[in-house]
Design an enzyme around this catalytic site. Structure first.
Site: not given
Ligand SMILES: NC(=O)c1ccc[n+]([C@@H]2O[C@H](COP(=O)([O-])OP(=O)(O)OC[C@H]3O[C@@H](n4cnc5c(N)ncnc54)[C@H](O)[C@@H]3O)[C@@H](O)[C@H]2O)c1
Length: 256
Positions: A36, A57, A84, A158, A162
């Site tokens: 992360d 990153d 994730c 985005y 996806k």
């Molecule tokens: N929350 C929602 O409603 C939702 C809906 C559909 C899809 N998603 C997808 O689910 C996944 C998890 O999302 P979440 O809601 O838990 O979000 P979140 O923001 O809580 O967690 C995302 C994590 O990704 C890490 N991250 C971001 N950029 C990064 C990088 N460049 N390198 C390494 N790590 C990185 C962040 O530090 C964070 O810990 C994501 O892919 C998101 O697109 C989320």
């Protein structure tokens, strides 16, 4: 798959659904490595779960290769990969709030290319490892979004990132068939995580109102449960599973 003692990498485990997944896998006895960009958050989750953390990153290929290599050395063989990590933001392309092109590229670099890179690195290592039951070597879970299908306004990059995850799910499952590596994707609807909390309140109210049942956002633990199920069911491969209470993203004009 027996999780006890099994090596797992969870990207994005410093927060949200990745965090819940790391907790669930660690509680089930897996040896979890967190990858992360959020060094401090990853360290906190690692301390709470007994996981190890390898900050990087995912938009930086050299840093990613280094971090994943270290994670494999620490907990490998990595038979479970859950991708994730992701950035989710509204990014108008035109108008006063239009974002710079570099930001659009970064969204694709983290969500799509970053995922593909980690998948490639872990698959290359798994190919050298001994096969288990039925010739299986491991399981990978990628994360899409309703945006892959429903095209939310001001989310072209985005949605493309996806959509790319959805498109490569079956292609990867087929390519890895001879290696015994399963690949599936979870496509979440709205989940109560830090990512979505930044969305306008009216939009979040709409999401809940327009979700047939249950009328709420998903809990990160429900996502983690789905990951566990995918790990357990060996016939589940090449699938995209929508986990969204039957919600579909509505149309909003503008937002730019
Ligand atoms: N929350 C929602 O409603 C939702 C809906 C559909 C899809 N998603 C997808 O689910 C996944 C998890 O999302 P979440 O809601 O838990 O979000 P979140 O923001 O809580 O967690 C995302 C994590 O990704 C890490 N991250 C971001 N950029 C990064 C990088 N460049 N390198 C390494 N790590 C990185 C962040 O530090 C964070 O810990 C994501 O892919 C998101 O697109 C989320």
């Amino acid at each position: 798959m027996n999780l006890q003692g099994t090596g797992a990498i969870v990207t994005g485990a410093a927060s949200g659904m990745g965090r819940a997944t790391a907790v669930t896998l660690a509680q089930a006895g897996a040896r979890v490595a967190i990858v992360d960009i959020n060094e401090e958050g990853a360290r906190e989750v690692a301390a709470a779960t007994g996981a190890q953390s390898f900050p990087c990153d995912l938009a930086d290929p050299a840093a990613t290769a280094k971090a994943v290599g270290r994670a494999i050395a620490a907990v490998g063989p990595v038979r479970i990969l859950v991708c994730c990590a992701g950035v989710g933001r509204m990014e108008p392309i035109v108008g006063p709030a239009a974002v710079p092109f570099d930001q659009l590229v970064n969204t694709l670099a983290v969500n799509l290319i970053g995922t593909l890179h980690v998948v490639k690195l872990v698959a290359a290592d798994l190919a050298t490892r001994v096969a288990l039951e039925e010739g299986g070597r491991g399981v990978m879970v990628m994360v899409a979004s309703g945006a892959a299908f429903d095209g939310p306004t001001a989310s072209a990059a985005y949605s493309a990132s996806k959509g790319g995850i959805v498109s490569m799910t079956l292609a990867l499952a087929r390519e890895f068939g001879d290696l015994g590596i399963r690949v599936n994707t979870i496509s979440p609807g709205a989940f109560a995580t830090p990512m979505i909390r930044g969305a306008p309140a009216a939009m979040l109210d709409d999401v809940i109102r327009m979700t047939p049942f249950p009328k709420r956002m998903g809990a990160p633990e429900e996502f983690a449960e789905m990951v566990r199920y995918i790990c357990a069911n060996r016939f589940l491969n090449g699938s995209v599973i929508r986990l969204d209470g039957a919600n579909r993203v509505p149309y909003y004009s503008g937002l730019g």
